[in-house]
Scaffold this motif. Structure first.
Motif, PDB file in Angstrom:
ATOM      1  N   ASN A  90       0.839  -1.195   0.000  1.00 40.70           N
ATOM      2  CA  ASN A  90       0.000   0.000   0.000  1.00 40.70           C
ATOM      3  C   ASN A  90       0.874   1.243   0.000  1.00 40.70           C
ATOM      4  O   ASN A  90       1.913   1.272   0.653  1.00 40.70           O
ATOM      5  CB  ASN A  90      -0.908   0.019   1.223  1.00 40.70           C
ATOM      6  CG  ASN A  90      -1.992  -1.024   1.137  1.00 40.70           C
ATOM      7  OD1 ASN A  90      -2.409  -1.395   0.043  1.00 40.70           O
ATOM      8  ND2 ASN A  90      -2.434  -1.520   2.272  1.00 40.70           N
ATOM      9  N   PRO A  91       0.454   2.293  -0.705  1.00 40.42           N
ATOM     10  CA  PRO A  91       1.250   3.516  -0.693  1.00 40.42           C
ATOM     11  C   PRO A  91       1.219   4.176   0.685  1.00 40.42           C
ATOM     12  O   PRO A  91       0.222   4.120   1.384  1.00 40.42           O
ATOM     13  CB  PRO A  91       0.576   4.400  -1.742  1.00 40.42           C
ATOM     14  CG  PRO A  91      -0.749   3.807  -1.996  1.00 40.42           C
ATOM     15  CD  PRO A  91      -0.694   2.388  -1.577  1.00 40.42           C
ATOM     16  N   ARG A  92       2.341   4.788   1.067  1.00 39.51           N
ATOM     17  CA  ARG A  92       2.404   5.494   2.344  1.00 39.51           C
ATOM     18  C   ARG A  92       2.787   6.943   2.060  1.00 39.51           C
ATOM     19  O   ARG A  92       3.600   7.219   1.183  1.00 39.51           O
ATOM     20  CB  ARG A  92       3.382   4.840   3.300  1.00 39.51           C
ATOM     21  CG  ARG A  92       4.774   4.716   2.788  1.00 39.51           C
ATOM     22  CD  ARG A  92       5.702   3.984   3.756  1.00 39.51           C
ATOM     23  NE  ARG A  92       6.961   3.690   3.113  1.00 39.51           N
ATOM     24  CZ  ARG A  92       7.923   4.564   2.901  1.00 39.51           C
ATOM     25  NH1 ARG A  92       7.776   5.792   3.309  1.00 39.51           N
ATOM     26  NH2 ARG A  92       9.036   4.221   2.294  1.00 39.51           N
ATOM     27  N   PRO A  93       2.176   7.890   2.775  1.00 38.06           N
ATOM     28  CA  PRO A  93       2.480   9.295   2.527  1.00 38.06           C
ATOM     29  C   PRO A  93       3.885   9.648   3.003  1.00 38.06           C
ATOM     30  O   PRO A  93       4.302   9.254   4.081  1.00 38.06           O
ATOM     31  CB  PRO A  93       1.426  10.049   3.324  1.00 38.06           C
ATOM     32  CG  PRO A  93       0.979   9.094   4.363  1.00 38.06           C
ATOM     33  CD  PRO A  93       1.152   7.720   3.792  1.00 38.06           C
ATOM     34  N   VAL A  94       4.621  10.373   2.177  1.00 42.68           N
ATOM     35  CA  VAL A  94       5.966  10.824   2.517  1.00 42.68           C
ATOM     36  C   VAL A  94       5.928  12.298   2.881  1.00 42.68           C
ATOM     37  O   VAL A  94       6.558  12.730   3.839  1.00 42.68           O
ATOM     38  CB  VAL A  94       6.924  10.580   1.333  1.00 42.68           C
ATOM     39  CG1 VAL A  94       8.295  11.152   1.618  1.00 42.68           C
ATOM     40  CG2 VAL A  94       7.017   9.110   1.044  1.00 42.68           C
ATOM     41  N   SER A  95       5.174  13.073   2.128  1.00 47.17           N
ATOM     42  CA  SER A  95       5.007  14.484   2.447  1.00 47.17           C
ATOM     43  C   SER A  95       3.606  14.910   2.046  1.00 47.17           C
ATOM     44  O   SER A  95       3.003  14.338   1.138  1.00 47.17           O
ATOM     45  CB  SER A  95       6.053  15.343   1.731  1.00 47.17           C
ATOM     46  OG  SER A  95       5.825  15.329   0.344  1.00 47.17           O
ATOM     47  N   GLN A  96       3.109  15.906   2.756  1.00 48.26           N
ATOM     48  CA  GLN A  96       1.783  16.432   2.463  1.00 48.26           C
ATOM     49  C   GLN A  96       1.760  17.894   2.848  1.00 48.26           C
ATOM     50  O   GLN A  96       2.364  18.288   3.845  1.00 48.26           O
ATOM     51  CB  GLN A  96       0.716  15.671   3.248  1.00 48.26           C
ATOM     52  CG  GLN A  96      -0.673  16.276   3.082  1.00 48.26           C
ATOM     53  CD  GLN A  96      -1.735  15.440   3.729  1.00 48.26           C
ATOM     54  OE1 GLN A  96      -1.799  14.243   3.483  1.00 48.26           O
ATOM     55  NE2 GLN A  96      -2.561  16.043   4.537  1.00 48.26           N
ATOM     56  N   LYS A 114      -0.767  26.877   6.630  1.00 46.89           N
ATOM     57  CA  LYS A 114      -0.155  25.700   6.012  1.00 46.89           C
ATOM     58  C   LYS A 114       0.013  24.620   7.068  1.00 46.89           C
ATOM     59  O   LYS A 114       0.465  24.891   8.165  1.00 46.89           O
ATOM     60  CB  LYS A 114       1.227  26.030   5.429  1.00 46.89           C
ATOM     61  CG  LYS A 114       1.200  26.988   4.277  1.00 46.89           C
ATOM     62  CD  LYS A 114       2.599  27.272   3.786  1.00 46.89           C
ATOM     63  CE  LYS A 114       2.587  28.334   2.718  1.00 46.89           C
ATOM     64  NZ  LYS A 114       3.929  28.694   2.268  1.00 46.89           N
ATOM     65  N   THR A 115      -0.369  23.404   6.713  1.00 50.14           N
ATOM     66  CA  THR A 115      -0.127  22.255   7.580  1.00 50.14           C
ATOM     67  C   THR A 115       0.538  21.177   6.746  1.00 50.14           C
ATOM     68  O   THR A 115       0.490  21.212   5.516  1.00 50.14           O
ATOM     69  CB  THR A 115      -1.431  21.712   8.194  1.00 50.14           C
ATOM     70  OG1 THR A 115      -2.306  21.333   7.139  1.00 50.14           O
ATOM     71  CG2 THR A 115      -2.095  22.730   9.083  1.00 50.14           C
ATOM     72  N   GLY A 116       1.128  20.224   7.435  1.00 50.63           N
ATOM     73  CA  GLY A 116       1.856  19.181   6.731  1.00 50.63           C
ATOM     74  C   GLY A 116       1.437  17.796   7.135  1.00 50.63           C
ATOM     75  O   GLY A 116       0.291  17.545   7.492  1.00 50.63           O
ATOM     76  N   LEU A 117       2.397  16.915   7.148  1.00 45.80           N
ATOM     77  CA  LEU A 117       2.177  15.499   7.412  1.00 45.80           C
ATOM     78  C   LEU A 117       1.813  15.216   8.866  1.00 45.80           C
ATOM     79  O   LEU A 117       1.327  14.136   9.189  1.00 45.80           O
ATOM     80  CB  LEU A 117       3.437  14.726   7.014  1.00 45.80           C
ATOM     81  CG  LEU A 117       3.316  13.248   6.725  1.00 45.80           C
ATOM     82  CD1 LEU A 117       2.313  12.995   5.622  1.00 45.80           C
ATOM     83  CD2 LEU A 117       4.654  12.671   6.338  1.00 45.80           C
ATOM     84  N   GLU A 118       2.016  16.181   9.750  1.00 46.15           N
ATOM     85  CA  GLU A 118       1.756  15.955  11.175  1.00 46.15           C
ATOM     86  C   GLU A 118       0.271  15.732  11.471  1.00 46.15           C
ATOM     87  O   GLU A 118      -0.079  15.178  12.508  1.00 46.15           O
ATOM     88  CB  GLU A 118       2.281  17.116  12.026  1.00 46.15           C
ATOM     89  CG  GLU A 118       1.539  18.427  11.854  1.00 46.15           C
ATOM     90  CD  GLU A 118       2.019  19.277  10.687  1.00 46.15           C
ATOM     91  OE1 GLU A 118       1.434  20.342  10.482  1.00 46.15           O
ATOM     92  OE2 GLU A 118       2.958  18.870   9.985  1.00 46.15           O
ATOM     93  N   LEU A 119      -0.614  16.135  10.567  1.00 40.37           N
ATOM     94  CA  LEU A 119      -2.039  15.949  10.803  1.00 40.37           C
ATOM     95  C   LEU A 119      -2.612  14.695  10.155  1.00 40.37           C
ATOM     96  O   LEU A 119      -3.800  14.429  10.269  1.00 40.37           O
ATOM     97  CB  LEU A 119      -2.818  17.170  10.286  1.00 40.37           C
ATOM     98  CG  LEU A 119      -2.552  18.472  11.028  1.00 40.37           C
ATOM     99  CD1 LEU A 119      -3.390  19.591  10.429  1.00 40.37           C
ATOM    100  CD2 LEU A 119      -2.849  18.333  12.506  1.00 40.37           C
ATOM    101  N   VAL A 120      -1.779  13.909   9.490  1.00 40.26           N
ATOM    102  CA  VAL A 120      -2.250  12.681   8.856  1.00 40.26           C
ATOM    103  C   VAL A 120      -2.423  11.610   9.921  1.00 40.26           C
ATOM    104  O   VAL A 120      -1.523  11.354  10.711  1.00 40.26           O
ATOM    105  CB  VAL A 120      -1.256  12.201   7.769  1.00 40.26           C
ATOM    106  CG1 VAL A 120      -1.678  10.853   7.222  1.00 40.26           C
ATOM    107  CG2 VAL A 120      -1.167  13.224   6.671  1.00 40.26           C
ATOM    108  N   SER A 121      -3.593  11.000   9.944  1.00 41.20           N
ATOM    109  CA  SER A 121      -3.879   9.946  10.914  1.00 41.20           C
ATOM    110  C   SER A 121      -3.792   8.590  10.237  1.00 41.20           C
ATOM    111  O   SER A 121      -4.268   8.414   9.119  1.00 41.20           O
ATOM    112  CB  SER A 121      -5.281  10.108  11.494  1.00 41.20           C
ATOM    113  OG  SER A 121      -5.378  11.304  12.201  1.00 41.20           O
ATOM    114  N   LYS A 122      -3.191   7.653  10.930  1.00 37.33           N
ATOM    115  CA  LYS A 122      -3.133   6.288  10.408  1.00 37.33           C
ATOM    116  C   LYS A 122      -4.245   5.496  11.075  1.00 37.33           C
ATOM    117  O   LYS A 122      -4.287   5.378  12.295  1.00 37.33           O
ATOM    118  CB  LYS A 122      -1.785   5.651  10.698  1.00 37.33           C
ATOM    119  CG  LYS A 122      -1.673   4.276  10.112  1.00 37.33           C
ATOM    120  CD  LYS A 122      -0.318   3.676  10.277  1.00 37.33           C
ATOM    121  CE  LYS A 122      -0.308   2.306   9.646  1.00 37.33           C
ATOM    122  NZ  LYS A 122       0.970   1.660   9.785  1.00 37.33           N
TER     123      LYS A 122
END
Length: 165
Positions: A90-96, A114-122
């Motif tokens: 499965n693809p995994r996020p590297v940057s957002q 601006k927000t980044g990868l810190e708000l991505v929930s697994k």
């Protein structure tokens, strides 16, 4: 005296075979890169300034937003995500990057966040079974568990009260 090329032929063949196997194994483990959403241009996103720009100038500079706010059309969201994956994983996020541009009721820019990868929930689902509270019943309990329980009270028999004379 044996020919020198005939002595080294089996070794050369095994080296070529081993090289092909390694090449196939490495090609199956390649990393795939993916990009989704808005293509971020740091110069253009830095050019959006509160109090200077309005809704029309933001659309001319950045283009149409990825989506507009759900409860109000006074927020534009530009979402960009870069992913990596190995062969069949499965693809995994590297940057957002999520760029949120907020407008006042007149349509002028109030804030740019601006927000980044810190708000991505697994989210890790629990597999094929949803945990519930209560009794744990087997398949046969579900099928045969109600035999004799349905309509047992009040079937015309003695209910435990006064039976008469």
């Amino acid at each position: 005296m044996p020919n020198a090329t005939s002595v080294f032929a089996p070794q050369r063949l095994s080296l070529v075979t081993a090289g092909l196997i390694v090449a196939l194994a490495v090609s199956g483990c390649t990393q795939l890169r993916g990009r989704q959403g808005y293509v971020v241009d740091p110069v253009l996103t830095a050019a959006i300034a509160p109090g200077v720009d309005n809704r029309e100038s933001v659309e001319k500079t950045l283009g149409r937003p990825t989506f507009v706010g759900q409860f109000s059309d006074n927020e534009y969201y530009y979402v960009s995500r870069e992913t990596r994956q190995l062969a069949f994983a499965n693809p995994r996020p590297v940057s957002q990057q999520v760029l949120r541009v907020r407008f006042d009721p007149a349509g002028n820019v109030v804030a740019v966040d601006k927000t980044g990868l810190e708000l991505v929930s697994k989210i890790s689902p629990e597999g094929d079974k949803t945990p519930t509270l209560g009794r744990h019943r087997s398949f046969f309990d579900d099928i045969f568990g109600n035999i004799g329980a349905v309509g047992a009270a009040g079937m015309g028999g003695n209910t435990g009260g006064n039976t008469g004379p």
